[in-house]
Each structure stands twice: as C-alpha cells, then as structure tokens.
Write an enzyme that holds these catalytic residues in place. Structure first.
Site, PDB file in Angstrom:
ATOM      1  N   HIS A   7       5.025  87.926  61.088  1.00  0.00           N
ATOM      2  CA  HIS A   7       5.445  88.417  59.926  1.00  0.00           C
ATOM      3  C   HIS A   7       4.978  88.139  58.562  1.00  0.00           C
ATOM      4  O   HIS A   7       5.274  88.638  57.656  1.00  0.00           O
ATOM      5  CB  HIS A   7       6.874  87.948  59.764  1.00  0.00           C
ATOM      6  CG  HIS A   7       7.935  88.547  61.219  1.00  0.00           C
ATOM      7  ND1 HIS A   7       8.055  88.186  62.048  1.00  0.00           N
ATOM      8  CD2 HIS A   7       8.524  89.726  61.124  1.00  0.00           C
ATOM      9  CE1 HIS A   7       8.821  88.511  62.973  1.00  0.00           C
ATOM     10  NE2 HIS A   7       9.142  89.710  62.424  1.00  0.00           N
ATOM     11  N   LEU A  14      12.739 100.864  47.846  1.00  0.00           N
ATOM     12  CA  LEU A  14      12.521  99.640  47.423  1.00  0.00           C
ATOM     13  C   LEU A  14      11.247  99.113  48.470  1.00  0.00           C
ATOM     14  O   LEU A  14      10.054  98.607  47.978  1.00  0.00           O
ATOM     15  CB  LEU A  14      13.506  98.505  47.269  1.00  0.00           C
ATOM     16  CG  LEU A  14      13.089  97.214  47.207  1.00  0.00           C
ATOM     17  CD1 LEU A  14      12.614  96.917  45.641  1.00  0.00           C
ATOM     18  CD2 LEU A  14      14.297  96.143  47.044  1.00  0.00           C
ATOM     19  N   LYS A  15      11.497  99.426  49.578  1.00  0.00           N
ATOM     20  CA  LYS A  15      10.399  98.878  50.729  1.00  0.00           C
ATOM     21  C   LYS A  15       9.099  99.617  50.367  1.00  0.00           C
ATOM     22  O   LYS A  15       7.927  98.864  50.186  1.00  0.00           O
ATOM     23  CB  LYS A  15      10.845  99.352  51.886  1.00  0.00           C
ATOM     24  CG  LYS A  15       9.681  99.638  53.065  1.00  0.00           C
ATOM     25  CD  LYS A  15      10.309 100.399  54.347  1.00  0.00           C
ATOM     26  CE  LYS A  15       9.003 100.805  55.131  1.00  0.00           C
ATOM     27  NZ  LYS A  15       8.566  99.271  55.820  1.00  0.00           N
ATOM     28  N   SER A  42       4.188  94.801  71.432  1.00  0.00           N
ATOM     29  CA  SER A  42       3.804  96.118  70.496  1.00  0.00           C
ATOM     30  C   SER A  42       2.350  95.549  70.081  1.00  0.00           C
ATOM     31  O   SER A  42       2.259  94.435  69.640  1.00  0.00           O
ATOM     32  CB  SER A  42       4.535  96.292  69.474  1.00  0.00           C
ATOM     33  OG  SER A  42       5.017  95.170  68.663  1.00  0.00           O
TER      34      SER A  42
END
Length: 757
Positions: free
Chosen positions: A696, A17-18, A434
């Site tokens: 996000h 699904l990702k 990051s």
C-alpha cells in the site's frame, strides 16, 4: 426534536478528493490546487446539510487521508522519522500515511488497521517514550472558521483522548497512562480555543467505550474526562459513541459532566436496556443513533418511532442522530442513473439519510406520527415483497450437517501428500493474487462495458495480459504463480456479478483507506452461482506454465462483509448461501486441473463483534464453518490457501488455524511482523506467509530489507512451513514498483535457501 449526524463522507460524490490527491502524488497539481478541491467538497457538504434542515452540522470530519492520523498530527504524536525529513507539513503527513522514498530518504508508512468492525482502515498512531503530547496544529479550528465564514455554525468533531490513547501503538516502556496528563492539557486547550471561536458544542468521539473495558480502562477514561471537563469554558461537550453499546461504563459515562451523550441504538445490543433500566440524566441531551450509518437500506420509520417513544420515557431531551459517521455509505443516489426505480426507492445513501432525519423530525413532532404522509409511505415501502427469494437455496442451507464442514484427511496427512506432490523449495515464493491494474486494463474494461470493444476482442486482450503476467513471473523466478486478475474490477464485485441475488450500483463509492475507494455490491435476494466465475482464466493461465497456478477466489465471509448486506435475514444465512456458490467454483477449479486454490478471507475479522462475549454465537460459530464448507470437498492433494489483511489477529488465531486451510498469508509488514510471536505462542499448524513488504506504499523494498524480514520469520516459525510473499495484492501498485520489488523478494528467498541448504 432536533437532528444530527456524526460525520459526512469526504471523498466527494464522484471521488473528487481521490483523483486530486493522486494527481498531487504524481506532481501534476500543487498543494494549493489540492486544497481547492478539498474546500469545494467541504463547502458542498455544508450546503447539503444546511439545506436539509439538519440542526447539528459537524466540522473537522474532513480528512485528506484519515481522521486518527489527523489527530496524531494535531497532538504532536508524529515519529521523528517523518518530521526529520525536511518535507512540507502536507508531505510529512502523506509520508506517515503512505511511506516516502525519494531524495530526502526512505521511510515506511505507519501501521494500518481496520476501524472497529468496518471496512474503513485507520492509521495507527505511534508513540515512543520521547513523544510530547501537546496541541500542535490548527486544522479543527481552521475548518470551524471556514464553515462560519460560509454562514454555518458547526459542531466541531475530534477523536477523544481515551480512544486516541487506546488505539495508539507504544514503542517504548511507557503506556497510555503515562501520557494521560499531557492529553488532558491538550484537550482542555482545544476546548478553550473553540470557546474563543464561538463554538456552542464540541463532539468528542469515543467509540472505544463500546469495547470490553477493564477496571483500569474505566479508571483511565474517568480520570481523563474529570480533568478535561473541569472547565468547559461555556462550551457544551457531546460524548459520542458508536458501533455498539456502553454497558461497561454506562454509569461512569452518564455521571461525568458531559452535556450530551451519543448512543447507538442499532448495533448497541443493550443500549435500550441500559437506558430503560438505569435511566438517563435529566440534565443531559440524548443523541439517539437510530439512522443506520453503515448500510444503504431505507430506515424503517415504524421501528424508529417505537425506539424514540420508548426513550422518551427516560430522557427529556432527545436528538435524532445517525448511528455512526456517514463515511461508511456512498454520497448520493443522484449519481445512480441505471438503478431501476423499484430498487432505488429502497436505498438511502448519505444525502438521502439527511432527508430521512428531516422526515423523522416531522413525524415525531406530529401528534399522531403514524398518520403522517411520510410515515404511511415508509410503511408501504417496507411492506413490499422484494423479488429474489429462492426456496432451493434456502433448502440447501437448511440441509447442511456437521460433517459437511469437515475436510478429510486431517491437516498433517494432507501436508505430507502436498509436499510430495509440489516439491516446492524452502521459502516458496508467490504473490497474493492481483497484478497492477494499468491504464490499458482500465481502458479496455471501460470500452467493453460501454460496447466500444466486443467480447472477442476483450477476451483476446485479457489473454494477452495473462500471458505477459505469467511470463513475467517466470522471468522473476516466483515458485507459485497467479494469473493477475486483469478481468476483475474488484475482488467482491466481480464475483457478485457472477452470482444471482446481487444488485450493482454505478457510483456508490465508499472510502476504504486514503485514496482507495470501493463500490460494495448489494445483496438483494437469495444467493446462488449463475455460471462459472474463474475457470476460463485460471485454466488458460495454467496452460502457459509448468509451475503451479493458483486459482483465485474470494471467500464467503469476505464477500458478505464487503457487500451491503440484507437486513431481512441473518448474516449467517447469507454467508452459508454464498459458501454454497463458492464451493461449486472450488470443485470446478479442481476438476479443471487447478491444484492450488486460494480463497481469500481478507475481511474475516471485520464483522467480529467488538465484545468477546458475542464472538462465538454472533459470528465465529458460523463464519469459520462457512469457510470450511467451501473447501471440505476437495481432494487431499489439492492445496487450499487463504489470505487476511489489516486486522488484529492475535485473539482469534486459534480460530484462524481452525479454518483448516493448508496455507495462510497475512498482512504483516506494517506491523513489523509482530504476528510471528502470536503464531509461535499458539503453535500455529497451518503453513504461513507473513507479508514481507507493504504494497500500500509506493516505495520499493530492498533485497536486504526483505531478507531481514525472512530472518525474523525463521527465528519464530518452522522453516518448512514458511512462504515468502508481499502482504496483499498488487492491484494498486505500478509496474515500475512491482517488478523490482518482486525481484528483490525472490532474491532474498534464494539467499535464505542457500543459508539453510
């Protein structure tokens, strides 16, 4: 005795699904192709559950992104800024989840928070005074019919009215009580529709019942369900709770006309006591949560049989259940080809937990459960002594004293020393750590892991990525730099690989939010640092610049909370063992010339008990000291940073200040910087960087948007204590989004400096 689960993982055993969702976001597949992948996952899950002999199989536990977001759309609680874009229903849904920036405008995503005490994140429903709560969707009914068409009569799952109204964010003058009648009507209509479709049971999830409830809360809950359940249309209704006990409303819950009540007998400290002292209604089914849905260790059948035997004294009809949805564990051990057999036999992922329920059903149906073969095998498994004990580590933890957790000199004196040392400008800019993990980084890591790239070539590759990253940050104009973390697969797994006592899985993926999946390492034995973890790369990065280079570490509490923990020792013991190891790394970084060290505690609040009465003894009294121990030995001129994200911090803000870090960065952008008022009200002493934009989401914030955020910060916080940064790491973003966003961030900070010159 029948068996049940609360929900099943929806990402697919190999994250199908990702990958399909991300292909859809990139325009590589259409909505029909995405739905085909989703349907394959759903039907596979149904087949597994059916073949396992499970008696109550859920439907509507599937979601493209988040179950609470699905509920908001089902109840028409979607802000107009999303619905007015003219997007398709699916794209409107994803705009609310991820934000949208394109030909039809620019809109931020809904706020995101941690789902109770887990690492799963939910989208916060947003309700304004004009919101009309009503049934406005067909997804639960469509999925029930889909299962029925494939030969499975399911128990549809829906998040309950009380939990939905309690978790929603109200942006106007109205409160949850003002929307109660509309919610009642919508849920009553939902029950009626399922009755028409032939549903025998409906599962209504009410996890908010395990939190502290006021008299007003209890009255709202009772009022909602007295009306919702007034006419059940012949359908049986299960009130399902999880993550704790229902001590505040047990009497009210059991008095309401529910047909079944689901209770957690693992995390529910008082669940067994409540049933044994107050009894359980004869006309209701007790769905007993005895198979842990949050950890991957095999169930201890001896303990479970004792619990069920005790419950049989008070409940006539008991269903064996999971403690919560299996969303929080990986899908199947079948994909773990590299785990040694002597390790693998101790683990149970979602599919294996179905088998455990079947075995427990067989055992508890026997006249003498302890004489069954399955019980005997399980007893032998739990009697085994696992390798991994380290008496030296345990002795170090036992020897810790109160002074080991205190850093000297005190904060105010350190702050003066550090300002003189670094001479940073007002509103110093930095990132959380990051940088984008681009395709070449992932390819190189995979090639190194499989042996296609040797260590020397891999290190040269990482050096080049770090050098490029440092040069990029200097070009952008950031004040405090990071090395980009290109060598790291995950902020916890990477450190676990450098620690003795950990075991690593191959395909144990768990959904964290949306398309973000994590692969938590497993704490197998006592923890110690086997080798330096970050010195090589931090030292190299600092050699490339005259600006301060942050050493980047993950804190002990987050490492613990984002691992599958041991169940044979306390969480406190594990946290202090990890703290010993991280402290060694902190001191080594300092000795190697790293003057700013960030120890992330992104998950500090995650395991905070849901009831305030349990906060201190069960968590804060060891979680805060674990972090303090990590940095208590550094010199005053070394600056310690930490970072926290996607949690509610207001009620533990004084404890966060007591962590005694020098700088704390918070996720704040999705919640409109509301944390600023909390910091001001509590006279927060630590220097602070509330995130000024949401990483996000794929959208790029403008300089004006970031400057507006800085102005909000200035109005509430002493400008000498303010930092400017994104709200989290940039790992999941693309370069094409990251660079312009950071340029806008730096320019906004410069603009603010000029105004305060």
């Amino acid at each position: 005795m029948k068996t049940s689960i609360i929900g099943y993982p929806r990402i697919g055993g190999l994250r199908e699904l990702k990958f399909a969702s991300e292909e859809y976001f990139r325009g590589e597949i259409n909505a029909d192709e995405l739905e085909q992948t989703a349907k394959q996952i759903r039907l596979h899950n149904l087949e597994l559950q059916k073949n396992s002999g499970l008696d109550f199989i859920p439907s509507n536990d599937f979601s493209y992104y988040d179950g609470l977001l699905d509920t908001a759309f089902l109840l028409n609680a979607v802000p107009e800024r999303y619905t007015a874009r003219g997007l398709s229903h699916l794209d409107t849904y994803f705009a609310a989840a991820r934000g949208y920036q394109g030909e039809k405008g620019d809109v931020k995503a809904l706020a995101m928070k941690k789902w109770y005490n887990t690492n799963y994140h939910y989208m916060v429903p947003e309700i304004d005074d004009s919101t009309e709560i009503k049934l406005n969707g067909t997804k639960p009914f469509d999925l029930f019919k889909e299962a029925l068409d494939n030969g499975v009569k399911t128990r549809p799952v829906i998040i309950g009215a009380y939990t939905f109204l309690k978790l929603a964010r109200y942006t106007g003058k109205k409160t949850a009580a003002d929307f109660a009648d509309a919610a009642v009507k919508a849920y009553a209509e939902l029950i009626a529709k399922f009755a028409e479709l032939g549903a025998e049971w409906i599962q209504i999830d009410e996890p908010s019942l395990v939190k502290d409830m006021t008299a007003e809360d209890i009255a709202l809950f009772v009022s909602l369900y007295q009306k919702i359940l007034a006419d059940k249309k012949g359908v049986k209704i299960l009130a399902q709770t999880y993550f704790g006990d229902v001590r505040d409303c047990y009497d009210e819950l059991t008095a309401l006309p529910f047909d079944g009540i689901g209770i957690d007998f693992n995390e529910g400290k008082k669940s067994l006591e409540l049933v044994s002292t107050k009894g359980f209604p004869k006309d209701k089914v007790l769905f007993a949560g005895v198979v842990n849905g949050k950890n991957i260790w095999r169930n201890n059948y001896e303990k479970t049989v004792k619990i069920i035997s005790e419950l049989k004294k008070y409940a006539d009809d008991i269903v064996l259940n999971t403690t919560c949805s299996l969303l929080h564990v990986p899908c199947t051990l079948a994909n773990e080809s590299k785990l040694p057999a002597n390790v693998k036999k101790h683990f149970a992922y979602a599919e294996e937990k179905l088998s455990e329920l079947a075995e427990l059903k067989e055992i508890l149906s026997a006249e003498k459960p302890e004489e069954t073969e399955a019980y005997r095998r399980n007893t032998e498994l739990h009697a085994e002594v696992r390798s991994g004990d380290d008496p030296a580590v345990r002795a170090k933890v036992a020897a810790l004293t109160e002074k080991d957790f205190i850093r000297l000199p005190a904060f105010a004196e350190r702050e003066k020393i550090q300002k003189e040392r670094f001479k940073l400008p007002l509103f110093p800019t930095t990132t959380i750590g990051s940088f984008p993990q681009t395709a070449d980084v992932k390819a190189a890591r995979k090639a190194f892991r499989t042996g296609e790239m040797n260590a020397e070539d891999y290190e040269k590759f990482i050096e080049k990525k770090i050098a490029d990253c440092v040069a990029l940050q200097e070009e952008i104009g950031l004040d405090v730099l990071v090395h980009g973390e290109f060598e790291r697969n995950d902020m916890v797994e990477y450190f676990g690989e450098c620690l003795d006592g950990y075991i690593f899985t191959e395909k144990a993926w768990v959904q964290s939010y949306g398309t973000r999946c994590v692969k938590p390492p497993v704490i197998w034995g006592d923890i110690s640092r086997s080798r330096p973890m970050t010195i090589r790369w931090s030292k190299y990065a600092q050699s490339l610049t005259d600006k301060p280079m942050k050493g980047m570490l993950t804190g002990p509490v987050t490492i613990l909370n984002w691992s599958f923990p041991r169940e044979d020792i306390t969480l406190k013991e594990s946290a202090f063992q990890i703290a010993l190891a991280i402290r060694e790394e902190v001191l080594d970084l300092e000795a190697n010339g790293i003057s700013i060290i960030q120890v992330d505690e992104a998950a500090l609040r995650e395991k905070l008990p849901l009831r305030k009465s349990d906060w201190r003894e069960d968590y804060l009294d060891w979680a805060i000291p674990a972090f303090r121990y990590v940095h208590s030995g550094v010199r005053p001129e070394t600056q310690i940073h930490t970072h926290m994200c996607y949690s509610e911090f207001a009620d533990i803000i004084k404890d966060i200040d007591d962590m005694d870090a020098d700088v704390i960065t918070f996720e704040a952008s999705r919640s409109d910087l509301t944390i600023l008022d909390v910091l001001k009200a509590n006279d927060f002493r630590t220097e602070v960087g509330p995130g000024v934009y949401d990483i996000h989401s794929p959208r790029i914030p403008s300089q004006e948007e970031i400057k507006t955020a800085i102005d909000k910060m200035k109005a509430r916080i002493d400008i000498s204590k303010l930092w400017v940064n994104p709200d989290c790491g940039l790992k999941t973003r693309g370069v094409e989004e990251t660079v312009p966003s950071l340029k806008n961030l730096v320019n906004a900070a410069k603009q603010a400096r000029e105004e305060n010159a």
